[in-house]
Design an enzyme around this catalytic site. Structure first.
Site, PDB file in Angstrom:
ATOM      1  N   ALA A   1       0.472  -0.911   0.032  1.00 32.00           N
ATOM      2  CA  ALA A   1       0.293  -0.298  -0.141  1.00 32.00           C
ATOM      3  C   ALA A   1       0.749   1.496   0.348  1.00 32.00           C
ATOM      4  O   ALA A   1       0.733   1.973  -0.807  1.00 32.00           O
ATOM      5  CB  ALA A   1      -0.859  -0.227   1.448  1.00 32.00           C
TER       6      ALA A   1
ATOM      7  N   GLU B 165       8.343   3.713   8.160  1.00 30.06           N
ATOM      8  CA  GLU B 165       8.853   4.949   6.794  1.00 30.06           C
ATOM      9  C   GLU B 165      10.118   5.691   6.772  1.00 30.06           C
ATOM     10  O   GLU B 165      10.454   5.793   6.076  1.00 30.06           O
ATOM     11  CB  GLU B 165       7.643   6.198   6.999  1.00 30.06           C
ATOM     12  CG  GLU B 165       6.528   5.636   6.501  1.00 30.06           C
ATOM     13  CD  GLU B 165       5.745   7.182   7.595  1.00 30.06           C
ATOM     14  OE1 GLU B 165       5.069   7.622   6.666  1.00 30.06           O
ATOM     15  OE2 GLU B 165       5.501   7.469   8.707  1.00 30.06           O
TER      16      GLU B 165
END
Ligand SMILES: Cc1cc2nc3c(=O)[nH]c(=O)nc-3n(C[C@H](O)[C@H](O)[C@H](O)COP(=O)(O)OP(=O)(O)OC[C@H]3O[C@@H](n4cnc5c(N)ncnc54)[C@H](O)[C@@H]3O)c2cc1C
Ligand code: FES
Length: 1279
Positions: free
Chosen positions: A750, A1214
């Site tokens: 995603a 991240e």
């Protein structure tokens, strides 16, 4: 199965392996969606399900891929399994080189490939390397909360089943008998619309060709297939000549080698490899040059089926074979009914005589000659990615000298990629005949070639200058190569090339990555295999499009805008409705309630109504009984537009038109203007950073199933945010949210791209399902997904930096502009976050920064791993490097001088303790042996002129937080059943990051039961309502707290029973609890982090804690082509106490490799009208196996605690992406050393992505100059 990707890696999950009959059974991997079923006659097909399953036996390949943590989202895993399995069937103990080659055609977006290669290495002959590599991950767990020490490694080789080739599937005896006994006969397959004819003799083929001159000959279908699939070409008759013996010959003759036109490229590769080992070197120069091209042509799956003849005859400009075959005087044997002839391939491209191939002619074979004494042959190519990518430009060159001299007797030069087909530098070659092979010849050759080879501008936006530079750089490389070879014949007369030029003759090779020597690390937790790892590898893991079809189900295809800004004048659906199987066309008028969602001033739009605001906006959708029918009909919807002004595509145009999403954000600290007056130096500059496509392997997918009563609907979606799907679908349909049940089992990747965008797509499907009363399946093709759903924001950073001569930065004034596209999505937030994180690791006393989200007519951009930080921090690191250039200090010194050093405040007054930042930096310096390697790189650079090394180390501070409390709340629901088994659910989404595995680890620890007793089924709005998105690295943090809370509640209820019977078993306690009417179900809740930000004041605590890290990367560039190789990367990360180091290291590596893609490779290209060109893996290159550093090491900072998150861990999803920029700066370092050596300007701008084209242009030399100033050419000694 529908095709998820175009070209390079078609159907990664459907990668069957064919066993072809013949003298020997061979095993070939192939792409399912390119392989026509008719050509499988006589072959046995094995799919991943046939290799092994949890029901029967998990194959060692599947087991090791899973246990080595080689799967995250799992979508690529079946393809990986099939590539490795096929190789092992042919070579049970392959070499690392064979392994690397086998995986060159597979893509993975999650793992960064290292763990996949680790699994591969366990099968390789030199497994001692693999063992040491694996064991170096040995970890020791010291968990503060549990006072427990666990010593373990990322995987244990002892656990693996051995590979036993005798236990593999055998080739079916009935097929074997059929091949041996049955006479070969022509096969006819008649389909609804087309006929497939497979003849067995050449005569028959020629008759067929005469009868059907327009019918293509299909062998590998890699040329015809994509045309039919993606470009609407249709052939009523197809002739398949692969079974004809004449077209499969492999014959050695006096003067060379003859290969049948139907030989696959893999066969050609094997035959040539063999011939090279058999014949004397002098005779095999052509073979070597052709083989060199074959090694990087396509991937193994393509080479296994694509034919030699197909590559030649298609005459694509990008054919890697035609230039070298033509230059080498290869001869084609052609046949048509009653006529046979042989023509040199060069005649076709050089336009000699009447030598075109007529439509009724077929290519029977190709003769590849031996090279002669005094003859030299080379082939070159440069592609956007070294392997499995079509060339930008390629070349084949040959020279024959008068005996015993360097006088050119015969020269041929052919180029691909320059024009629409292979072209010949004929005049150049004849002008140079008779000349000596020296500098004057080189000089003239370059000038003549540039004059002769016209390079028209290409539609896909490639720069003409780059191609021209490559064309002459290739010739120069050939010139050097030949000079060096001449030396071996007569060193006295031909001294060869200067030593420092020698390295450019070596091409970069992809090697199995190794781990540099380093001491064991100390992270915490256990490296538990991904909960679905085995199911990923066996193909049992279910994604949306694997869900069984629902009775009466319809398929949806969208019709998108072809204009960037226009009024919709009319929509004509009449032709579309006539297509068989079509049910309906759905548009804005069919939306029962909300079509425009206002989350800010401008709406997010489901269907365009009246006007379109970007190319790719959904205007309407067709629903039909099959995917094919839906797509055919969608192509027939006619939309008339009236173009509106202005059309704003770029950031510059948005600034000009003052087109922004509000609010603009600003942060200011200190007195910037005053500081600028007192500094020694000021620099001003600008950097452009391109966008990035998410390229999740599973494209956006929805299945909407109306339940037939009370307006209920089940919606199965590949999303990170089920609650927003529920909310948007309910609002579109005008029903309360309690009628919409959104379910997510797992998501095939995603990276931020499946938030709001999935909501809009779910609304499209739900509206269609509501209108038709049928289930609707909506799976975006790769091309549509790339076109419609946007990606990472392109960025421009404009900066002014004031600093002292000693390197201290005193003042920064910077403006960030991000291209938000046509709707707001989260652009304003991305802009804001880019401001909050722009300081990266540096204390800047006087700072003013603004962020603007530009409103343009591009598809709306959205969240992407890092959320603005990877861009704004790249701007920061760019001016840091420029300050270094200006002060004459090294970049690492400037970084150190300005780094946060003690307890300090950020530019929005949040407290920060940078201790671990400094530790990471120092450890990374040490582990990478930065200074000694920097010295070695400088030494290398002194000794090599056309190749240069570069090295860079970059620090990282990644603030964790979502800015507001409510965005980090989370819930969980835990049921204990009376048999003692536990069903766990929470609001987090599994998209590869291993959240369910970690949550099961948490529950297992809290309830003190084995992980095997706990099951996770799905995330659903029916079990956990109002869950926040799985985004911003926060999934494990917040859901972990909620799971812990639920488990503690249950344990508290059980405690009296446990206390009463402390020696009892879990099952006994549960039974007792049930009998005492103790509730065995509990919810858990976490309120979220207390975060806030006051933008008026420019102050706040928007983050809860900070992650730190540092990465050092080393690269080598080829100055002649701009190509580069990632040599080594060392990463040190502070992620607190890792709950699962295997998963966390996987996140760091995967993100890092995605960062390499962002900063050095992935380039989105648009037409001037705003049409995205790069709509598939053939045009858009994400990193492949060849792009990961040859030496790659990730270590976790020891003894790091985080009091704010579950089990002292830190959210890691991240942060690692930004560290990819260490490669960007290493490349910059290499370019700097080229420029220093050549006395070029020290200030220069490098934008992102730093592609081969930019590197080549920055390494300016006589060749680049020659291209820009073709009129003026002086050659101050090229050699
Ligand atoms: C993912 C991917 C990556 C690729 N990468 C590269 C690359 O890096 N470099 C490169 O050079 N190419 C590349 N290609 C192109 C590939 O090499 C060619 O498509 C392939 O060689 C064509 O062979 P085929 O057997 O599949 O052709 P088919 O698709 O079966 O046929 C192609 C055409 O050739 C004609 N033809 C085939 N055989 C004969 C014959 N014997 N006589 C007359 N006409 C004939 C057919 O009529 C048809 O028009 C790539 C292709 C794909 C799909
Ligand atoms: S695990 Fe490879 S694409 Fe996700």
């Amino acid at each position: 199965s529908p095709c998820y990707q175009l070209k390079s890696q078609l159907c990664p999950r459907q990668n069957p392996q064919c066993h072809m009959t013949g003298e020997k059974t061979g095993h070939y991997s192939a792409n399912a969606c390119l392989l026509p079923i008719c050509c499988l006659y006589g072959a046995a097909v094995t799919t991943v399900e046939g290799v092994g399953s949890t029901e029967t036996r998990v194959h060692p390949v599947q087991e090791r891929l899973a246990k080595c943590h080689g799967s995250q989202c799992g979508f690529c895993s079946p393809g990986m399994v099939m590539s490795i399995y096929t190789l092992l069937r042919n070579y049970p103990e392959p070499t690392p080189e064979q392994m690397i080659a086998a995986l060159a055609g597979n893509l993975c977006r999650c793992t960064g490939y290292r763990p996949i290669l680790d699994a591969c290495k366990t099968f390789c002959k030199v497994s001692s390397i693999s063992l040491s590599v694996a064991c170096l991950y040995t970890v020791i767990c010291v968990s503060s909360e549990f006072g427990e020490t666990v010593s373990t490694s990322l995987f244990s080789i002892d656990e693996f089943q051995p590979l036993d080739p005798t236990q593999e599937l055998i080739f079916p005896p009935e097929l074997m008998r059929m091949a041996e006994n049955q006479p070969k006969r022509t096969l006819f397959f008649h389909g609804e619309r087309m006929t497939w004819i497979s003849p067995v003799s050449l005569d028959e083929l020629l008759d067929l060709k005469a009868a059907h001159p327009k019918a293509p000959l299909v062998v590998g279908n890699t040329g015809v297939g994509p045309e039919m699939k993606f470009r609407g070409v249709f052939h009523p008759v197809v002739i398949a000549p692969a079974r004809i013996p004449d077209l499969n010959v492999v014959k050695y003759t006096e003067d060379g080698l003859t290969l049948g036109a139907a030989c696959s490229l893999s066969v050609a590769k094997d035959v040539l490899t063999n011939a090279i080992s058999e014949f004397p070197e002098e005779k095999t120069k052509v073979f070597c040059a052709v083989l060199k091209q074959l090694r990087t042509l396509g991937g193994e799956q393509i080479r296994n089926v694509a034919s030699l003849g197909g590559n030649i005859i298609s005459r694509k400009s990008t054919s890697d074979l035609n230039p070298v075959l033509a230059a080498s005087n290869c001869v084609l044997s052609l046949a048509s009914r009653g006529k046979k002839r042989r023509i040199p391939l060069s005649d076709i491209f050089a336009g000699v005589g009447n030598n075109t191939i007529t439509p009724e002619e077929i290519l029977v074979s190709v003769h590849i000659p031996h090279s002669r004494k005094g003859e030299y042959v080379c082939a070159f190519r440069q592609a956007p990615r070294r392997e499995n990518a079509l060339s930008i430009t390629n070349a084949g060159m040959r020279v024959l000298f008068e005996e015993g001299t360097d006088i050119i007797k015969d020269l041929s030069i052919f180029y691909g990629g320059a024009a629409s087909t292979t072209v010949c530098a004929k005049q150049t070659c004849s002008a140079l005949t008779g000349r000596h092979w020296n500098e004057q010849t080189l000089d003239e050759a370059c000038r003549l070639i540039l004059k002769e080879i016209a390079v028209p501008g290409s539609a896909s936006g490639e720069k003409v200058d780059y191609k021209k530079t490559l064309i002459i750089s290739f010739f120069y490389r050939f010139f050097l190569e030949v000079l060096q070879s001449l030396k071996t014949t007569d060193p006295y007369h031909y001294p060869g090339i200067p030593v420092e030029y020698g390295s450019v003759l070596q091409d970069f090779k992809t090697k199995m990555p190794q781990k540099p020597d380093q001491s064991p690390q100390d992270p915490v937790g256990r490296p538990i295999m991904h909960q679905s790892g085995i199911k990923h590898a066996t193909g049992e893991a279910v994604y949306i499009d694997d869900l069984p079809s629902v009775d009466g189900e319809l398929f949806l295809a969208v019709v998108t805008s072809s204009r960037a800004h226009a009024k919709i004048v009319s929509i004509d659906t009449s032709e579309a409705l006539k297509v068989p199987g079509v049910f309906d066309v759905i548009s804005a008028h069919d939306v029962p309630a909300t079509n425009e969602f206002y989350y800010s001033d401008d709406p997010e739009i489901v269907f365009a109504r009246n006007k379109v605001i970007c190319v790719g906006q959904i205007v309407c959708a067709v629903v039909a009984d099959s995917d094919v029918h839906a797509k055919q009909a969608a192509a027939k919807v006619k939309i008339e537009y009236e173009v509106l002004e202005p059309v704003i595509l770029t950031i510059e145009e948005a600034i000009k038109h003052n087109s922004f999403f509000e609010p603009k954000r600003k942060l200011e600290q200190g007195n910037v203007d005053q500081a600028f007056e007192t500094v020694d130096n000021i620099i001003e500059g600008e950097i452009h950073i391109g966008g990035q496509e998410h390229f999740y392997m599973e494209t956006q997918s929805v299945l909407a199933v109306p339940k037939g009563e009370d307006k209920e609907m089940d919606v199965y979606v590949s999303t990170q945010h089920p609650a927003v799907i529920q909310e948007m679908v309910a609002a579109s349909l005008g029903v309360p949210a309690n009628r919409i049940m959104c379910h997510v089992k797992r998501v095939g990747g995603a990276f931020g791209g499946k938030l709001l965008k999935s909501g809009l797509l779910a609304s499209v499907a739900a509206v269609a399902a509501k209108k038709t009363g049928r289930a609707v399946r909506f799976i975006l093709s790769r091309g549509d997904d790339m076109l419609i759903t946007g990606g990472r924001h392109p960025f421009i950073g404009k900066y002014k930096v004031g600093f002292m001569n000693d390197g201290r930065i005193r003042a920064v004034d910077v403006n960030y502009y991000i291209n938000g596209g046509c709707t707001p999505d989260e652009s304003v937030l991305v802009a804001a976050v880019s401001l909050l994180k722009m300081d990266n690791a540096y204390k800047i006393p006087n700072l003013r920064c603004w962020a603007y989200a530009c409103k343009t007519n591009l598809p709306s951009n959205t969240a992407f791993r890092g959320f603005g930080f990877p861009q704004s921090a790249l701007v920061t690191e760019t001016w840091i490097t420029e300050v270094a250039d200006k002060t004459g200090l090294s970049p690492e010194k400037i970084r150190e001088i300005n780094m946060y050093k003690e307890n300090e405040q950020t530019h929005f007054k949040q407290k920060l303790d940078p201790q671990n930042l400094i530790r990471c930096w120092n450890e990374c310096m040490e582990k990478s042996a930065y200074y000694s390697r920097k010295k070695a790189a400088n030494e290398f650079n002194k000794q090599n002129y056309w190749k240069k090394k570069g090295i860079a180390i970059v620090p990282l501070k990644f603030p964790f937080g979502l800015g507001t409390r409510y965005l980090s709340q989370a819930s969980a629901l835990v049921h204990i059943y009376t048999d003692g088994s536990v069903l766990l659910t929470h609001g987090g989404i599994e998209m590869g990051q291993g959240i369910h595995t970690k949550m099961i680890q948490v529950a297992s620890r809290e309830l003190n039961i084995p992980m095997s007793s706990i099951h996770f089924c799905e995330t659903s709005t029916t079990t956990v309502p109002n869950a926040c998105a799985s985004a911003g690295s926060a999934g494990t943090d917040v859901n972990g707290m909620a799971v812990k809370d639920a488990c503690q509640t249950l344990l508290k209820r059980l405690q009296p029973i446990i206390n009463k019977n402390p020696k009892g078993t879990w099952n006994e306690w549960i039974k007792e609890a049930f009998e005492q009417s103790v509730s065995l179900s509990a919810t858990g809740y976490f309120r979220g982090y207390n975060e806030n930000m006051d933008w008026e004041k420019g102050e706040g605590q928007p983050f809860t804690y900070f992650l730190f890290g540092a990465a050092c990367s080393e690269v080598e560039i080829n100055c002649l082509t701009g190509d580069h190789k990632n040599l080594r990367t060392d990463i040190v990360m502070d992620i607190g106490c890792s709950i699962n180091p295997a998963v966390d290291i996987g996140q760091i590596e995967g993100a890092f490799v995605q960062g390499i893609g962002l900063y050095t490779m992935e380039e989105l290209k648009y037409s001037p009208e705003g049409v995205l060109y790069t709509r598939g893996p053939d045009q858009y290159k994400i990193p492949a196996v060849c792009d990961i550093p040859e030496q790659f090491s990730v270590s976790l900072l020891s003894s790091s605690q985080n009091p704010h998150a579950i089990y002292a861990s830190k959210g890691i999803g991240e942060a690692g992406l930004f560290l990819g920029c260490s490669v960007f700066f290493a490349l910059r370092d290499a370019v700097t050393s080229v420029r220093n050596e050549r006395g070029l300007k020290t200030t220069f701008v490098l934008n992102s992505p730093l592609t081969a084209e930019q590197i080549r242009a920055s390494c300016a030399d006589d060749f680049t100059e020659m291209v820009t100033e073709t009129l003026y050419w002086n050659s101050p000694g090229l050699v």
